[in-house]
Design an enzyme around this catalytic site. Sequence first.
Site, PDB file in Angstrom:
ATOM      1  N   CYS A   1      -7.480  -8.264  -6.525  1.00 45.19           N
ATOM      2  CA  CYS A   1      -7.833  -9.063  -4.912  1.00 45.19           C
ATOM      3  C   CYS A   1      -8.735  -8.162  -3.769  1.00 45.19           C
ATOM      4  CB  CYS A   1      -7.103  -9.559  -3.863  1.00 45.19           C
ATOM      5  SG  CYS A   1      -5.013 -10.154  -4.779  1.00 45.19           S
TER       6      CYS A   1
ATOM      7  N   GLY B   1     -11.351  -9.171  -8.333  1.00 41.96           N
ATOM      8  CA  GLY B   1     -11.289 -10.646  -8.563  1.00 41.96           C
ATOM      9  C   GLY B   1     -11.810 -11.570  -8.207  1.00 41.96           C
TER      10      GLY B   1
ATOM     11  N   ASN C   1      -4.333  -8.437  -0.115  1.00 46.83           N
ATOM     12  CA  ASN C   1      -4.890  -7.593  -1.077  1.00 46.83           C
ATOM     13  C   ASN C   1      -3.584  -6.500  -1.031  1.00 46.83           C
ATOM     14  OD1 ASN C   1      -6.788  -4.428  -1.640  1.00 46.83           O
ATOM     15  ND2 ASN C   1      -5.957  -5.725  -2.924  1.00 46.83           N
ATOM     16  N   GLY C   2      -2.581  -6.603  -2.244  1.00 48.96           N
ATOM     17  CA  GLY C   2      -2.239  -5.663  -2.601  1.00 48.96           C
ATOM     18  C   GLY C   2      -0.659  -6.146  -3.249  1.00 48.96           C
TER      19      GLY C   2
ATOM     20  N   TYR D   1     -12.157   3.756 -10.432  1.00 44.20           N
ATOM     21  CA  TYR D   1     -12.686   2.673 -11.768  1.00 44.20           C
ATOM     22  C   TYR D   1     -12.365   1.585 -10.757  1.00 44.20           C
ATOM     23  CZ  TYR D   1     -11.913  -0.784 -15.017  1.00 44.20           C
ATOM     24  OH  TYR D   1     -11.460  -1.813 -15.909  1.00 44.20           O
TER      25      TYR D   1
END
Length: 470
Positions: free
Chosen positions: A12, A38, A112-113, A252
């Site tokens: 996300c 996402g 997010n998480g 990344y």
Amino acid sequence: MPTEIKGLNEECGVFGVWGHEDAAHLTYYGLHSLQHRGQEGAGIIATDGEQMRLEKGLGLITEVFEEKQFDRLEGHGAIGHVRYATQGGGGYENVQPLVFRSQTGSLALAHNGNLVNAHALKHQLEAQGSILQTTSDTEVVAHLIKRSGHLPLKERIMQALAMLKGAYAFVMMTEEKLFVALDPKGLRPLSIGKLGDAYVVSSETCALDVVGAEYIREVDPGELITIDQEGLHSDRFSEPLQRTLCSMEYVYFSRPDSNLDGVNVHSARKRMGKELAKEAPIEADVVTGVPDSSISAAIGFAEQSGIPYELGLIKNRYVGRTFIQPSQELREQGVKMKLSPVRGIVEGKRVVMVDDSIVRGTTSRRIIQMLKDAGAKEVHVRIGAPPLKNPCYYGIDTSTKAELIAGNHSVEEIREMIGADSLAFLSIEGLQEAIGSPQDSLRHGQCQACFTGSYPTEIFPNTVHPYEKV
Ligand code: SF4
């Protein structure tokens, strides 16, 4: 980046705007530049101060939204979300922002998480009579906020946040305010910018740049920011703890044009390549990177080693989700859709192939074989990060320990399994040096748990890896 070919996925990206008459359009452009975080679903909710209107759907942001939807999304405030669905967590109802409506007003949340104590909190809430409608952690937070209804909203949010363990970057919105919060360890990135009089919040700074906002600062770990017509107010729901920003964001996930905690991602990756060339030198004719995320590290490796950088592999950017994928049989006959070797570059050469990670090893094996089929004499693999040995519980789908090749095999075993002539990974020290922000400073440090197994938060007995979530 996660739109690539390996089994690594971010879960996300969040974006929000307050105080701009075209908040929803800005959120759309912001989310578009966070699409790499996402691709399974996207949503935007906007408020005009009286009502909140939501549009969301499954798919890429360009598939979910059409211009006519923005007629509904009027107003000066908006938050949005792009989602990578964990297994069992997909489906329309889990696409965010989630919105909870009540007689006293609405609350929209985008997250997010991953919360490591979500399971325990869900049980606690259900035992107290709450009925949860989605499988997402975000709903747990909404119920925690709703629970102590007699208190002012900000107090309720602070109380709820203090109960959460794990990684979270939240944007929340009511008809009157925008709230922004980051977990006490700052595991996920979250930045604030300004566009004229409007405030903009984003998972990555690349989205601030895209909408023309000026970066102001990072959201502090343990900080709750409230933005309303009076401006920006900061509160703390937790004492600042040692920051452990996800180092895989540098390696990344994040876009190379983003800055994380003040460090440009492309520059950090280039330094990873340089460190790698110092730690694991090799005699070779060309250096190539696996597109896109490893190009920066490959350039760094080439610069340090003096071996020329060449475009030995190219990526076909136009393989969409609706493309008819070749059958296994056709694939074996050589139909490769995503990546192609450049024969004229690699034929007869000793190639250094720089990549940023090896997850299960299958992709690496395939790429090495491709280079050899195209005539490469030797393929030396250099990985710009330490071996991925442990799963992530903080919102990254790195696969389970059993699936991680480095979690179960030595470097020499992996070299043999992927068919490389030599293989080396960057050391933890090399990674830290490349990122460049000191680990001993309270505000600037990174999580390295997927490399070291040393998790920065408690991992609860029934914490599930996000990929296994049901
Ligand atoms: S465990 Fe790895 S992927 Fe997860 S937050 Fe930590 S560094 Fe990032």
